[in-house]
Design an enzyme around this catalytic site. Structure first.
Site, short mmCIF file in Angstrom:
data_model
loop_
_atom_site.label_atom_id
_atom_site.label_comp_id
_atom_site.label_asym_id
_atom_site.label_seq_id
_atom_site.Cartn_x
_atom_site.Cartn_y
_atom_site.Cartn_z
CE LYS B 93 7.51 7.05 -3.62
NZ LYS B 93 6.73 5.97 -2.99
N GLY B 154 3.33 -2.75 -3.28
CA GLY B 154 2.43 -3.60 -2.51
C GLY B 154 2.52 -5.08 -2.85
CB ALA B 181 7.65 0.14 -4.50
N GLY B 182 7.78 -2.75 -3.19
CA GLY B 182 7.88 -4.16 -3.54
C GLY B 182 8.54 -5.04 -2.50
CG ASN B 203 2.88 2.16 3.66
OD1 ASN B 203 2.43 3.24 3.34
ND2 ASN B 203 2.38 1.52 4.69
CB THR B 204 2.23 -3.08 1.78
OG1 THR B 204 1.80 -2.00 0.95
CG2 THR B 204 1.09 -4.07 1.92
#
Lengths: 320, 253
Positions: B93, B154, B181-182, B203-204
């Site tokens: 990635k 994040g 992401a996001g 992830n977050t």
């Protein structure tokens, strides 16, 4: 003649020695480096006894058993019971709200009431029952208390197999237990003569969370990074930048502080980041205290002593 | 689902492995969500993360190493080469950060690194914006997968530019795409899948949830819901209200 041999004179081994000695057992304690010092991760701890704050991310057993730490340490070394103050910068207020939702036993208070020098921050979360100590003082006091009972810290490189009879192995990563890993932590010690804080302050931040623990003489310990790495290299520039920038954001006067120490070490941890007494025949392994060395050493020592003397199985006991 | 460099994934959920309260919680999040890919950063834990990497391998899912935190093509290429050795995979990635505060991709560094890595046999998953021209250049460079962002890393803001993402999806119908992401909520993941994206990576939103394993499960279910909804041929929005029960028997004019 000793009844049990303890290998490792970090916080886990020393507290176990103290616990056994206070129950009438005479331990012998040996460490390859002798008395505690910069060679062990106990030296580099913050010394916060903060079960509620830790409970936000740790397994529930940590706040439950960590609650006994302040009283247990107070019998050995000075413990400051002034609570913990948790702050966030204005931009990150949502972090504070989230922390408040997930933490027990706190109240929202104007920062000016608690730490007047930080009054540029409006509101914080106050954890009134939490406490802190000076880890190096605590280690010295443990050593002295053992010495007064006729138990010296012997220097020698030994493993459990070299010794007959019951053994407590509290060597941390050197014990190389299955599932045990090192988690790197980095810290900075500052001298800031102009700054006075009366309790540990935690700054919540989406990228660079920080805690600052005040020590005597306007000394402040800034910690700590948490990296899934077993590298023993010195503090990285990135870590120093992050910690110092966060401290500067908390109070710009930290820019004028003197940097006394930069420290890095590895905290031994199991997969759940909860410490264990791993029972293997006549050997009890006290290990995996992660970032909770001072918070959890009393409970770990108590459960180890209970098992050794009465075969009582507390929740930290794991029979291999 | 479109294949990722010849690999058909059992689930369109990909999870990051940072910021969990403990490795045990990370393991529970994977087990409870059915996530099929684990991304792992090499740079931050560089060198001696062996014990943690063993935990990642033991998850039993595809490992997608990333170049998180790299701010130049050169750094990203070096990190990718290291990742290939550690994880014995050609998947990477590719993340080249262009701005420290917003963490948005540097399109020029990304393209440069993608060209280099593709020529070395890497199977590149580029973290990119929804820009269609950049997407074409990345495909020309040898990328066979695209990972457009939903919102800054994040931030938990979901699909910031649905129009741009729809346009991108429509422009390259054969290219497997992951919203990376996001994302903050499972509903946003479902929306991404309904829009035609093959997978989501986050992830977050999971790692920092009060209960990461339950949130991971919610994301897994949302991805499943998105797939079911897309395959069930959803209705188009209408301008006129259409009652689902007959009006006969009531007075109407």
């Amino acid at each position: 003649m000793s009844d049990v041999t303890i290998i490792g004179a970090g916080v886990a081994g020393l507290f176990a020695a103290h616990e056994l000695a206070s129950r009438g057992v005479h331990p012998r304690i040996i460490d390859r480096n002798g008395p505690p010092g910069p060679h062990g991760c106990s030296w580099w701890a913050g010394g916060m006894l903060a079960p509620q704050c830790e409970g936000v991310t740790a397994e529930p057993v940590i706040p439950r058993l960590g609650a006994e730490a302040a009283a247990a340490w107070a019998r050995i070394t000075p413990v400051t019971r002034r609570g913990t103050l948790v702050l966030a910068l204005d931009r990150d207020r949502s972090e504070l709200a989230r922390f408040a939702r997930r933490a027990d036993c706190h109240e929202t208070r104007p920062v000016a009431d608690l730490e007047p020098e930080l009054s540029q921050h409006r509101e914080g979360l106050f954890f009134p029952t939490e406490a802190h100590l000076d880890p190096r003082q605590a280690l010295a006091d443990l050593v002295q208390s053992l010495a007064a009972r006729g138990i010296p810290i012997e220097k020698g490189e030994v493993g459990p197999d070299d010794i007959d009879g019951p053994v407590i192995d509290a060597r941390g990563l050197a014990a190389a237990l299955p599932g045990l890993r090192g988690v790197r932590g980095e810290m900075v010690v500052l001298h800031a003569p102009d700054i006075t804080l009366s309790r540990p302050v935690r700054l919540l931040h989406p990228r660079h969370p920080l805690y600052i623990v005040p020590r005597a003489g306007n000394i402040f310990m800034l910690g700590a990074t948490q990296l899934e790495s077993a590298a023993r290299a010195p503090v990285s520039a990135r870590a120093a930048l992050e910690l110092l920038s966060a401290a500067y954001a908390l109070d710009p006067r930290f820019a004028e502080a003197s940097v006394l120490e930069l420290g890095a070490d590895l905290r031994p941890a199991f997969a759940d980041n909860v410490p264990r007494v791993v029972v293997r025949g006549r050997v009890l392994h006290l290990n995996g205290l992660f970032r909770h060395g001072y918070l959890m050493a009393p409970a770990l020592a108590r459960q180890a002593a209970d098992f050794l003397l009465t075969r009582t199985k507390g929740e930290l006991i794991h029979e291999d | 689902m479109r294949g990722f460099y010849g690999v058909t994934l059992p689930s369109g959920l990909m999870l990051g492995t940072a910021q969990y309260p403990s490795p045990a919680v990370l393991q529970a999040a994977f087990a409870d969500s059915g996530a099929s890919v684990a991304t792992v950063s090499l740079r931050r834990e560089a060198g001696q993360g062996q014990a943690f990497w063993d935990i990642i391998r033991a998850l039993g899912v595809h490992v997608l190493p990333n170049t998180a935190g790299c701010h130049s093509a050169r750094e990203a290429v070096t990190t990718a080469r290291m990742a290939r050795e550690v994880f014995e995979t050609n998947w990477i990635k590719l993340e080249v950060i262009g701005h420290a505060d917003t963490l948005q991709p540097d399109p020029f560094g990304l393209l440069e690194a993608a060209e280099t890595l593709a020529a070395e046999g890497f199977e590149v998953f580029p973290y990119t914006t929804e820009d269609q021209v950049l997407a074409q250049r990345l495909l020309d460079a040898g990328c066979r997968v695209l990972m457009p962002w939903g919102a800054p890393i994040g931030s938990g803001r979901g699909l910031n530019n649905p129009y741009g993402l729809r346009t991108l999806r429509a422009a390259f119908p054969d290219v497997p795409m992951v919203i990376d992401a996001g994302l903050g909520l499972p509903s946003q993941a479902a929306a991404a899948i309904e829009m035609g994206f093959d997978a989501v990576l986050l992830n977050t939103a999971v790692a920092q949830a009060g209960n990461p394993a339950v949130m991971a499960r919610a994301f897994g279910l949302a991805v499943q819901a998105g797939v079911l909804a897309r395959d069930a041929d959803p209705m188009e929005p209408r301008d006129m209200a259409a009652p689902s029960t007959p009006l006969i028997g009531k007075a109407w004019l």
